[in-house]
Design an enzyme around this catalytic site. Structure first.
Site, PDB file in Angstrom:
ATOM      1  N   ASN A  62      -1.018   8.349  -6.967  1.00  0.00           N
ATOM      2  CA  ASN A  62      -2.223   8.689  -6.230  1.00  0.00           C
ATOM      3  C   ASN A  62      -2.084   8.165  -4.800  1.00  0.00           C
ATOM      4  O   ASN A  62      -2.363   7.003  -4.516  1.00  0.00           O
ATOM      5  CB  ASN A  62      -3.428   8.071  -6.925  1.00  0.00           C
ATOM      6  CG  ASN A  62      -4.729   8.621  -6.383  1.00  0.00           C
ATOM      7  OD1 ASN A  62      -4.812   8.968  -5.211  1.00  0.00           O
ATOM      8  ND2 ASN A  62      -5.727   8.674  -7.226  1.00  0.00           N
ATOM      9  N   ASP A  63      -1.645   9.044  -3.916  1.00  0.00           N
ATOM     10  CA  ASP A  63      -1.401   8.671  -2.522  1.00  0.00           C
ATOM     11  C   ASP A  63      -2.635   8.100  -1.838  1.00  0.00           C
ATOM     12  O   ASP A  63      -2.536   7.521  -0.752  1.00  0.00           O
ATOM     13  CB  ASP A  63      -0.986   9.914  -1.727  1.00  0.00           C
ATOM     14  CG  ASP A  63       0.502  10.163  -1.776  1.00  0.00           C
ATOM     15  OD1 ASP A  63       1.261   9.190  -1.799  1.00  0.00           O
ATOM     16  OD2 ASP A  63       0.893  11.341  -1.775  1.00  0.00           O
ATOM     17  N   CYS A  64      -3.779   8.325  -2.430  1.00  0.00           N
ATOM     18  CA  CYS A  64      -5.024   7.932  -1.772  1.00  0.00           C
ATOM     19  C   CYS A  64      -5.589   6.618  -2.293  1.00  0.00           C
ATOM     20  O   CYS A  64      -6.641   6.186  -1.837  1.00  0.00           O
ATOM     21  CB  CYS A  64      -6.047   9.041  -1.935  1.00  0.00           C
ATOM     22  SG  CYS A  64      -5.470  10.562  -1.193  1.00  0.00           S
ATOM     23  N   ASN A  84      -5.205   3.272  -1.786  1.00  0.00           N
ATOM     24  CA  ASN A  84      -4.502   2.430  -0.808  1.00  0.00           C
ATOM     25  C   ASN A  84      -5.113   1.033  -0.830  1.00  0.00           C
ATOM     26  O   ASN A  84      -6.022   0.720  -0.065  1.00  0.00           O
ATOM     27  CB  ASN A  84      -4.616   3.055   0.593  1.00  0.00           C
ATOM     28  CG  ASN A  84      -4.337   4.551   0.559  1.00  0.00           C
ATOM     29  OD1 ASN A  84      -5.186   5.368   0.921  1.00  0.00           O
ATOM     30  ND2 ASN A  84      -3.150   4.918   0.101  1.00  0.00           N
ATOM     31  N   GLN A 136      -1.969   5.515   4.565  1.00  0.00           N
ATOM     32  CA  GLN A 136      -0.819   5.073   3.797  1.00  0.00           C
ATOM     33  C   GLN A 136      -0.007   4.007   4.518  1.00  0.00           C
ATOM     34  O   GLN A 136       0.533   3.109   3.884  1.00  0.00           O
ATOM     35  CB  GLN A 136       0.101   6.248   3.470  1.00  0.00           C
ATOM     36  CG  GLN A 136      -0.311   7.023   2.231  1.00  0.00           C
ATOM     37  CD  GLN A 136      -1.411   8.029   2.508  1.00  0.00           C
ATOM     38  OE1 GLN A 136      -1.487   8.571   3.614  1.00  0.00           O
ATOM     39  NE2 GLN A 136      -2.261   8.273   1.537  1.00  0.00           N
TER      40      GLN A 136
END
Ligand code: BGC
Ligand code: NOJ
Length: 811
Positions: free
Chosen positions: A482-484, A486, A499
């Site tokens: 899940n790149d989001c 953070n 990121q």
């Protein structure tokens, strides 16, 4: 509401109105030259790299939408129309667009004239061929003017759309006969040009956009077409176009066929010019000579169709469910090939200028295409491994042209290393080719310190094993799948990257999801090690995996589901203790797929919680309750309005993880239900809500908290393609390549009483019949191979014949 229908015999989707809820596109091209082609002939072409070598322009956020493409205008007295309706938008008497595998055919008719445009990129040439057949269907002679039109991009698409002070002065063309040569920057460092030609003499041409279109007109009412004649303009800078004019007279019933070619041509450095300023046209002549006649074009189209038939014969199923068959046999595998070719670079939602190849994306894509093109999968794995760092961490992206890691993003996405094991394991199971493990792969593209791929896998495993946080769970770094999410970013400034702001080495924030991956792919790694006789190392890996399994079931367990993560303050994310975002989909899918909690009943409980708290009529949302405000300690995930993208959207990529997880527990009916909800072919009837193409997956469907619940976005380039194909072909229909052979392990709804399929595996066609008259959801009573029963569920690879008959009885 539908906007077309499937034609399974021809492997096409037939769109019956140009006014689809969004442009519905297709991809032309299979190796180096590509075109995006919408149902109204919008889109653009590029050679190898959508950013650096773009042939034609496209404007993404234009209005009206999708009005740049390869356009043909027919001027019939005062009526001007296009076979695909755009850009003039004259109402047509009939319209149809057929998107097939690597080609599209648009047919439009107006006032007794029919125009059929077939667009494709040949298997072996770097060009887009447009065959245009114009027919007089009436009973009187007709005089028409035909105009073609493309707008050239000055190669680097990003520079082309920003650096106007230079680019308005650099454009250059040459015109000879019917051929337009776009040669901007050829005078200096480029040794390539574009060519746009037609196979008949022309009555005029234009290369200056201002002359053809008119400075204050637009593609919708181009000046030259309105006037009925081109201006034979030679462009000097400004905007360059290619336009031809052909005047034709058609007797009643008469047809004429024109072959237009837009191609990419390269010259040897020392043979660029034939005289000062005059370019060497040999490469263009050679290319064009192969598309001078309708017969040549037809032969190239046939070759393309055979190429696709060959690929798709690798996996072919016949069930009583026609929709399922078309998804599996045609469209899902086609989309897997497109994601292989494009990664996440060029779609109608990805501009082709941004991201290179994602490390995790490319590894996951392998799962979906390894059975189709194992040789290219091998190359891809090695390319990916070459970018890994020597401590096992990885760049998050690499550039397809240079094959080097992308320094601007760097590394620190701590799920990345384990995906290399996932992709390599899939390759080994498919091919049995252990020699790949001995291939020397570089570190950060430095071949002087290269080590065998097996060492790279070991470093991947070790990286995770040696980067654990306070609970013994893997550190998340910048983000995981899940790149989001953070957890170390804490961004307060608009425009900052979620990121890459903040440290990637946060020593506290942990990911339960990576823990699940560690178990799943750690086990796959141990399996590989045992197969090559490295038992001692396998034992160590298994021990670390067992410990992680325990940690996931204790520190990672919230009571009714798996926690998602621990933030930088060690507070749980995705727990009943949270104010918002109490449960997330990813750890439930990954942990159960990995077999965590199966014996203890936690897996069952986790999937019940998914059903109860995350499921909706259009699929499973990513988390619940959605974040209603920005949580600085969580990052981008809470930047999206509730219901969109990672903030409680229905992320089609991880819905299949739940379907796979359900099969681990033997729930065939539920697995298929989950599979079906996001599957585009079953959504065709609600296209007005879903909006994206009914023949391919999109990345995200708006979740229940969104005002546009059910609306799809970001179609085509998504890891969903690979994961759904893995789910349906392996976990549900149950044909699972293993290191030892082909395992048969279906998990299906009990009312699916049987099916047959052909699976090519290591060069042999297995003709498999599954009999489920018992109405089981899982479980195999007997398997016979060419008439002889085998024990267990794995068929040892056959090497002495090319066809094998397998019958499977469930129960
Ligand atoms: C998107 C993610 C994507 C990421 C890539 C984010 O804005 O929401 O889906 O993976 O960008 O950089
Ligand atoms: C899309 C990205 O391409 C992929 O790498 C990521 O896992 C998902 N978005 C989820 O954030």
């Amino acid at each position: 509401m539908k906007f077309g229908h499937f034609d399974d015999d021809r492997k096409e989707y037939v769109i019956t109105t140009p006014k689809t809820p969004l442009p519905w596109i297709n991809y032309l091209g299979s190796s180096e030259f590509f075109g995006l082609f919408s149902n109204t002939a919008g889109g653009y072409d590029f050679y190898k790299d959508a950013k650096l070598l773009r042939l034609t322009r496209y404007r993404y956020n234009n209005s009206p939408v999708d009005n740049s493409g390869r356009y043909y205008y027919i001027k019939d007295g005062d009526t001007i129309w296009n076979p695909g309706w755009q850009p003039v938008q004259t109402e047509l008497d009939s319209y149809e667009c057929r998107h097939g595998l690597g080609y599209s055919v648009i047919t439009g008719a107006k006032n007794g004239i029919k125009a059929e445009l077939t667009a494709f990129v040949p298997v072996h040439d770097p060009c887009e061929v447009n065959r245009l057949v114009i027919t007089n269907e009436g009973s009187t002679e007709r005089k028409l003017e035909l105009f073609s039109y493309v707008e050239f991009c000055l190669w680097n698409a990003e520079d082309d759309s920003t650096n106007f002070q230079r680019n308005f002065s650099t454009g250059e063309v040459e015109v000879v006969g019917s051929t337009i040569y776009h040669k901007t920057e050829f005078r200096e460092r480029r040794d390539h040009y574009a060519v746009y030609s037609v196979n008949v003499p022309v009555d005029g041409f234009d290369t200056s956009r201002d002359e053809f279109v008119g400075l204050y007109n637009g593609a919708r009412n181009p000046q030259a077409v309105t006037e009925g004649h081109c201006h034979n303009s030679i462009a000097h800078g400004w905007a360059l176009v290619g336009a031809h004019q052909i005047n034709l007279t058609l007797a009643p019933g008469q047809s004429r066929t024109f072959i237009f070619v837009l191609g990419y041509c390269q010259c040897p450095r020392d043979k660029k010019f034939v005289s000062p300023g005059v370019i060497n046209k040999e490469p263009a002549d050679a290319l064009l000579s192969r598309y001078q006649t309708p017969e040549q074009a037809e032969a190239a189209l046939e070759e393309l169709k055979e190429y696709w038939e060959g690929l798709l014969s690798t996996y072919n199923v016949d069930t009583p469910d026609q929709k399922l068959n078309r998804l599996v046999n045609i469209w899902n595998q086609y989309q897997c090939m497109v994601t292989f070719n494009m990664s996440r670079s060029a779609s109608y939602f990805e501009s082709g200028m941004g991201r290179g190849m994602g490390f995790r994306d490319s590894c996951q894509d392998l799962l979906g295409f390894v059975h189709l093109i194992p040789e290219r999968a091998r190359e891809r794995i090695i390319d990916i491994a070459n970018t890994q760092f020597s401590d096992g961490s990885t760049y998050h992206q690499y550039q397809p042209l240079t094959k080097k890691g992308n320094a601007a993003i760097g590394g620190g996405f701590n799920d990345d290393p384990l995906w290399l094991i996932a992709g390599t394991a899939a390759y080994l199971r498919e091919t049995g080719d252990y020699s790949i493990l001995d291939e020397d792969c570089a570190f950060d593209s430095d071949f002087s310190i290269a080590r065998p791929l097996l060492d790279h896998l070991d470093l991947s495993f070790n990286f995770t094993a040696s980067h654990l946080g306070p609970h013994g769970l893997p550190l998340i770094g910048r983000a995981d799948w899940n790149d989001c999410l953070n957890l170390n970013c804490f961004s307060e400034e608009p425009g900052e990257s979620f990121q890459t702001t903040g440290p990637s080495e946060g020593p506290v924030a942990e990911s339960v999801f990576i823990g699940g991956m560690f178990v799943k792919y750690g086990n796959e790694y141990a399996d590989i090690l045992r197969h090559i006789g490295k038992d001692e190392r396998a034992g160590q890996v298994e021990e670390a995996v067992a410990l992680m399994k325990h940690t996931l079931e204790t520190a990672g367990w919230d009571g009714d589901w798996f926690i998602r993560a621990f933030d930088a303050y060690s507070k749980p994310v995705g727990s009943h203790e949270c104010e918002e975002g109490q449960i997330y989909i990813e750890p439930q899918g990954m942990c159960v797929m990995a077999g965590v909690g199966v014996e203890s009943g936690k897996a069952e409980k986790a999937l019940d919680s998914v059903k109860e708290r995350l499921d909706t009529k259009y699929g499973i949302v990513l988390l619940n309750p959605a974040y209603t405000r920005y949580h600085v300690e969580l990052g981008e995930i809470s930047s999206y309005p509730p219901g969109y993208k990672e903030n409680a959207g229905i992320f089609c990529h991880n819905n299949p993880w739940i379907a796979c997880a359900e099969t681990v527990l033997g729930h065939g009916a539920r697995a298929f239900e989950v599979f079906k909800k996001t599957c585009p072919v079953y959504l065709e009837d609600i296209s007005e809500i879903h909006r994206t193409e009914p023949y391919v997956y999109c990345q995200m469907v708006a979740g229940k908290d969104a005002p546009t619940f059910g609306e799809g976005k970001n179609s085509w380039l998504t890891g969903t393609a690979a994961w759904t194909f893995t789910t349906i072909s392996q976990y549900i229909l149950g044909i699972k390549p293993q290191l030892d052979g082909l395992m048969i392990d279906p998990c299906i709804p009990s009312d699916l009483k049987g099916y047959t399929l052909v699976r090519r595996f290591r060069g042999v066609n297995y003709h498999i019949t599954v009999d489920n008259s018992a109405g089981a959801e899982k479980g195999v009573k007997q398997i016979t191979v060419d008439g002889s029963p085998i024990s267990g569920q794995i068929i040892t690879p056959v090497t002495d014949r090319s066809d094998v008959t397998v019958s499977v009885v469930m129960g």
